[in-house]
Design a protein around this motif. Structure first.
Motif, PDB file in Angstrom:
ATOM      1  N   ASP A  38       0.820  -1.214   0.000  1.00 23.03           N
ATOM      2  CA  ASP A  38       0.000   0.000   0.000  1.00 23.03           C
ATOM      3  C   ASP A  38       0.855   1.265   0.000  1.00 23.03           C
ATOM      4  O   ASP A  38       0.431   2.317   0.472  1.00 23.03           O
ATOM      5  N   PHE A  39       2.086   1.165  -0.517  1.00 22.18           N
ATOM      6  CA  PHE A  39       2.926   2.345  -0.691  1.00 22.18           C
ATOM      7  C   PHE A  39       3.776   2.153  -1.940  1.00 22.18           C
ATOM      8  O   PHE A  39       3.958   1.035  -2.413  1.00 22.18           O
ATOM      9  N   LYS A  40       4.273   3.243  -2.482  1.00 19.68           N
ATOM     10  CA  LYS A  40       5.130   3.163  -3.663  1.00 19.68           C
ATOM     11  C   LYS A  40       6.574   2.958  -3.238  1.00 19.68           C
ATOM     12  O   LYS A  40       7.008   3.451  -2.198  1.00 19.68           O
ATOM     13  N   PHE A  41       7.315   2.229  -4.056  1.00 19.96           N
ATOM     14  CA  PHE A  41       8.741   2.072  -3.808  1.00 19.96           C
ATOM     15  C   PHE A  41       9.447   1.841  -5.137  1.00 19.96           C
ATOM     16  O   PHE A  41       8.824   1.525  -6.151  1.00 19.96           O
ATOM     17  N   THR A  42      10.748   2.004  -5.109  1.00 19.87           N
ATOM     18  CA  THR A  42      11.590   1.720  -6.263  1.00 19.87           C
ATOM     19  C   THR A  42      12.361   0.441  -5.992  1.00 19.87           C
ATOM     20  O   THR A  42      12.907   0.266  -4.898  1.00 19.87           O
ATOM     21  N   ARG A  92      14.690  -3.570  12.334  1.00 20.89           N
ATOM     22  CA  ARG A  92      15.777  -3.974  11.458  1.00 20.89           C
ATOM     23  C   ARG A  92      15.399  -3.631  10.027  1.00 20.89           C
ATOM     24  O   ARG A  92      14.217  -3.543   9.684  1.00 20.89           O
ATOM     25  N   LEU A  93      16.409  -3.465   9.204  1.00 18.50           N
ATOM     26  CA  LEU A  93      16.187  -3.081   7.812  1.00 18.50           C
ATOM     27  C   LEU A  93      16.285  -4.291   6.900  1.00 18.50           C
ATOM     28  O   LEU A  93      17.193  -5.110   7.038  1.00 18.50           O
ATOM     29  N   TYR A  94      15.353  -4.366   5.949  1.00 18.26           N
ATOM     30  CA  TYR A  94      15.314  -5.475   4.997  1.00 18.26           C
ATOM     31  C   TYR A  94      15.049  -4.942   3.598  1.00 18.26           C
ATOM     32  O   TYR A  94      14.211  -4.055   3.412  1.00 18.26           O
ATOM     33  N   SER A  95      15.724  -5.518   2.627  1.00 25.56           N
ATOM     34  CA  SER A  95      15.438  -5.187   1.234  1.00 25.56           C
ATOM     35  C   SER A  95      14.092  -5.772   0.838  1.00 25.56           C
ATOM     36  O   SER A  95      13.743  -6.893   1.227  1.00 25.56           O
ATOM     37  N   ILE A  96      13.350  -5.027   0.057  1.00 26.38           N
ATOM     38  CA  ILE A  96      12.092  -5.523  -0.497  1.00 26.38           C
ATOM     39  C   ILE A  96      12.411  -6.494  -1.630  1.00 26.38           C
ATOM     40  O   ILE A  96      13.271  -6.217  -2.467  1.00 26.38           O
ATOM     41  N   PRO A 106       9.358   2.930   2.396  1.00 22.46           N
ATOM     42  CA  PRO A 106      10.607   2.504   1.742  1.00 22.46           C
ATOM     43  C   PRO A 106      11.585   3.666   1.595  1.00 22.46           C
ATOM     44  O   PRO A 106      11.186   4.824   1.469  1.00 22.46           O
ATOM     45  N   PHE A 107      12.855   3.333   1.605  1.00 25.56           N
ATOM     46  CA  PHE A 107      13.895   4.336   1.390  1.00 25.56           C
ATOM     47  C   PHE A 107      15.138   3.644   0.849  1.00 25.56           C
ATOM     48  O   PHE A 107      15.214   2.416   0.780  1.00 25.56           O
ATOM     49  N   GLY A 108      16.123   4.431   0.465  1.00 28.91           N
ATOM     50  CA  GLY A 108      17.373   3.878  -0.049  1.00 28.91           C
ATOM     51  C   GLY A 108      17.601   4.240  -1.505  1.00 28.91           C
ATOM     52  O   GLY A 108      16.671   4.589  -2.236  1.00 28.91           O
ATOM     53  N   THR A 109      18.852   4.128  -1.928  1.00 28.33           N
ATOM     54  CA  THR A 109      19.253   4.557  -3.272  1.00 28.33           C
ATOM     55  C   THR A 109      19.946   3.447  -4.059  1.00 28.33           C
ATOM     56  O   THR A 109      20.672   3.720  -5.011  1.00 28.33           O
ATOM     57  N   PHE A 110      19.730   2.197  -3.666  1.00 27.51           N
ATOM     58  CA  PHE A 110      20.340   1.067  -4.371  1.00 27.51           C
ATOM     59  C   PHE A 110      19.447   0.718  -5.562  1.00 27.51           C
ATOM     60  O   PHE A 110      18.654  -0.212  -5.526  1.00 27.51           O
ATOM     61  N   HIS A 111      19.577   1.501  -6.632  1.00 24.58           N
ATOM     62  CA  HIS A 111      18.698   1.382  -7.787  1.00 24.58           C
ATOM     63  C   HIS A 111      19.487   0.956  -9.020  1.00 24.58           C
ATOM     64  O   HIS A 111      20.689   1.194  -9.112  1.00 24.58           O
TER      65      HIS A 111
END
Length: 219
Positions: free
Chosen positions: A30-34, A50-54, A93-98
């Motif tokens: 229910d949110f946008k992410f890259t 804790r942080l996890y990659s989608i 979501p956040f982060g710049t690993f695109h």
């Protein structure tokens, strides 16, 4: 990985075991992410998430996270025991690993495959070569999907199973054995700090410019 982020209550859709001690947890998208971004997760609203990659595609119905249960861990033993309908708490979501449409290598160890699964599910696998390292064959998570999507561009490196169907050895051994790697490609790395440093050093020694190496480190 841990950090401080505002958390929103979500409801667990599924938690399923996909290998010994490895699980996929899903909840409503229910949110946008890259593709390539991460989220903070916890089972309480005011803890230490804790942080996890989608691992989901950008347009999938559910958000998936891939995690390795650590028996001494502060969160994963609780995540693995959740059932559909339980509450969890997740950040935006956040982060710049695109990644983009440019040719490149995706290089992952263990659960570091998650952001590349997200990228592949989001239609970004064209012109990419995926190298995944694992100890045994069952550690190649999402393998059926990735094999169907990436075909011969999906390379699995198995370090500890003698009768493996795949390359026998660590992914660093596979990389060292390559006689030429394109210097103008982008190289995306995701795994432990040790793996990222080792792979980065190999790539630099093979003539890959530092600015073409992009990494996401798991702690």
């Amino acid at each position: 990985m841990s950090s401080k982020h505002y958390l929103f209550k979500k409801q667990v859709h599924t938690v399923r075991s996909i290998a010994n001690g490895v699980f996929v947890l899903s909840f409503k998208h229910d949110f946008k992410f890259t593709a390539g971004q991460i989220i903070a997760i916890d089972v309480v609203p005011d803890g230490k998430p804790r942080l996890y990659s989608i691992a989901s595609g950008e347009n999938d119905e559910f958000i998936e996270i891939l995690f390795d249960e650590k028996h001494e861990g502060k969160l994963t033993p609780f995540l693995s025991k959740l059932v559909p309908g339980d509450d969890i708490f997740a950040s935006e979501p956040f982060g710049t690993f695109h990644t983009g449409s440019e040719p490149g290598y995706w290089i992952a160890a263990g659960t570091g495959i998650a952001p590349f699964v997200s990228m592949a599910r989001s239609g970004l696998a064209t012109n990419k070569i995926l190298i995944h390292g694992g100890r045994i064959d069952e550690n190649f998570y999402y393998s059926d999907y990735l094999e169907k999507t990436m075909h011969q561009s999906f390379i699995r490196c198995c370090s500890q199973q003698d009768d493996t169907k795949y390359f026998k050895g660590r992914l660093t051994q596979w990389l060292r054995a390559q006689t030429a790697l394109p210097a103008d490609y982008r190289y995306y790395l995701c795994g432990s700090a040790e793996m990222v440093v080792q792979v980065r050093d190999i790539l630099i020694n093979k003539g890959i410019p530092f600015h073409n190496i992009i990494s996401e480190t798991y702690f």
